[in-house]
Design a protein around this motif. Structure first.
Motif, short mmCIF file in Angstrom:
data_model
loop_
_atom_site.label_atom_id
_atom_site.label_comp_id
_atom_site.label_asym_id
_atom_site.label_seq_id
_atom_site.Cartn_x
_atom_site.Cartn_y
_atom_site.Cartn_z
N PHE A 206 -23.36 73.38 70.92
CA PHE A 206 -24.76 73.75 71.14
C PHE A 206 -25.55 73.76 69.83
O PHE A 206 -26.58 74.41 69.72
CB PHE A 206 -24.85 75.09 71.88
N GLU A 207 -25.02 72.98 68.86
CA GLU A 207 -25.70 72.70 67.60
C GLU A 207 -26.07 73.96 66.82
O GLU A 207 -27.16 74.06 66.25
CB GLU A 207 -26.91 71.80 67.85
N ARG A 208 -25.16 74.91 66.78
CA ARG A 208 -25.33 76.11 65.96
C ARG A 208 -25.46 75.70 64.50
O ARG A 208 -24.64 74.95 64.00
CB ARG A 208 -24.15 77.05 66.17
N VAL A 209 -26.48 76.21 63.84
CA VAL A 209 -26.69 75.97 62.42
C VAL A 209 -26.54 77.30 61.69
O VAL A 209 -27.11 78.31 62.11
CB VAL A 209 -28.09 75.37 62.16
N ARG A 210 -25.77 77.30 60.61
CA ARG A 210 -25.54 78.53 59.83
C ARG A 210 -26.22 78.40 58.48
O ARG A 210 -25.58 78.20 57.46
CB ARG A 210 -24.05 78.77 59.64
N GLU A 211 -27.55 78.55 58.46
CA GLU A 211 -28.29 78.47 57.20
C GLU A 211 -28.64 79.84 56.66
O GLU A 211 -28.63 80.05 55.46
CB GLU A 211 -29.57 77.66 57.40
N ARG B 249 -30.31 81.48 66.21
CA ARG B 249 -29.23 80.55 66.53
C ARG B 249 -29.29 80.14 67.99
O ARG B 249 -29.66 80.93 68.85
CB ARG B 249 -27.88 81.12 66.17
N THR B 250 -28.87 78.90 68.21
CA THR B 250 -28.79 78.42 69.59
C THR B 250 -27.69 79.16 70.33
O THR B 250 -27.85 79.49 71.51
CB THR B 250 -28.49 76.91 69.63
N LEU B 251 -26.56 79.39 69.63
CA LEU B 251 -25.44 80.07 70.27
C LEU B 251 -24.62 80.81 69.22
O LEU B 251 -24.31 80.26 68.16
CB LEU B 251 -24.53 79.06 70.99
N ASP B 252 -24.28 82.03 69.54
CA ASP B 252 -23.38 82.84 68.72
C ASP B 252 -22.27 83.32 69.65
O ASP B 252 -22.55 83.91 70.69
CB ASP B 252 -24.13 84.03 68.12
N VAL B 253 -21.02 83.02 69.29
CA VAL B 253 -19.87 83.48 70.07
C VAL B 253 -18.96 84.24 69.10
O VAL B 253 -18.50 83.68 68.11
CB VAL B 253 -19.08 82.32 70.71
N ASP B 254 -18.74 85.51 69.39
CA ASP B 254 -17.84 86.33 68.58
C ASP B 254 -16.65 86.76 69.41
O ASP B 254 -16.80 87.17 70.56
CB ASP B 254 -18.55 87.59 68.07
N VAL B 255 -15.46 86.69 68.82
CA VAL B 255 -14.27 87.26 69.43
C VAL B 255 -14.31 88.75 69.09
O VAL B 255 -14.22 89.14 67.93
CB VAL B 255 -12.97 86.61 68.91
#
Length: 180
Positions: free
Chosen positions: A82-87, A93-99
């Motif tokens: 989903f084209e997550r960018v970490r700038e 963010r488009t998508l953040d997934v955390d365990v």
């Protein structure tokens, strides 16, 4: 061996709901991953970072035959899809997934700290998780219900206010289309 894991999902760019549903679908299709539950969707203000739009947040609970780092790899693959960018740290963010949790595992590995080191402070993680499992316990901490009560009591300024979006519903694979 099967392990119950909890994943936190968030999006505040683009079609947030479509992104969350896409993440649920991708994560549920991972090797050895069996979706167990998905929470209601909440709209939340961003916590930390620059000024930005509101997030849609949810929690996905899965049973997995894999290891914790394999689940992290799957989560990061979903972010890339989903084209997550970490700038910018904690930026939009488009998508953040955390365990958030992986069974009862506690580990201070810098690549994947378990449970998530800030989960106990975040209403946008605790409330949806509690919705999926009222008896949930954050390993090494406390019952999720008690942690949420503490966060809510400390949030005198309403910075962590959650709005349950009854008009939005995520579906697990095999369920009828839940988005209304």
């Amino acid at each position: 061996m099967v392990t119950r894991a909890v994943l936190s999902l968030g999006s505040n760019l683009g079609d947030r709901m479509a992104t969350l549903q896409g993440a649920v679908d991708l994560l549920s299709a991972g090797p050895g991953v069996m979706p167990a539950a998905v929470s209601p969707v909440y709209e939340t203000a961003p916590v930390g970072g620059p000024e930005q739009g509101a997030f849609l947040n949810a929690v996905l609970v899965v049973d997995t035959e894999g290891q914790a780092k394999e689940l992290l790899d799957l989560a990061q693959a979903a972010e890339r899809a989903f084209e997550r960018v970490r700038e910018v740290r904690w930026g939009p963010r488009t998508l953040d997934v955390d365990v958030i949790a992986f069974g009862d595992l506690t580990d201070e590995d810098p690549v994947l700290t378990l449970p998530h080191p800030r989960a106990h402070l975040r209403a946008f993680v605790l409330r949806p998780w509690l919705d999926t499992d009222p008896a949930a316990v954050l390993p090494g901490r406390a019952p999720v219900a008690a942690l949420l009560a503490g966060v809510e009591a400390a949030d005198t300024g309403g910075e962590q206010e959650l709005v349950r979006r009854g008009d939005l519903r995520l579906r697990l694979p095999g369920e009828a289309d839940g988005v209304r």
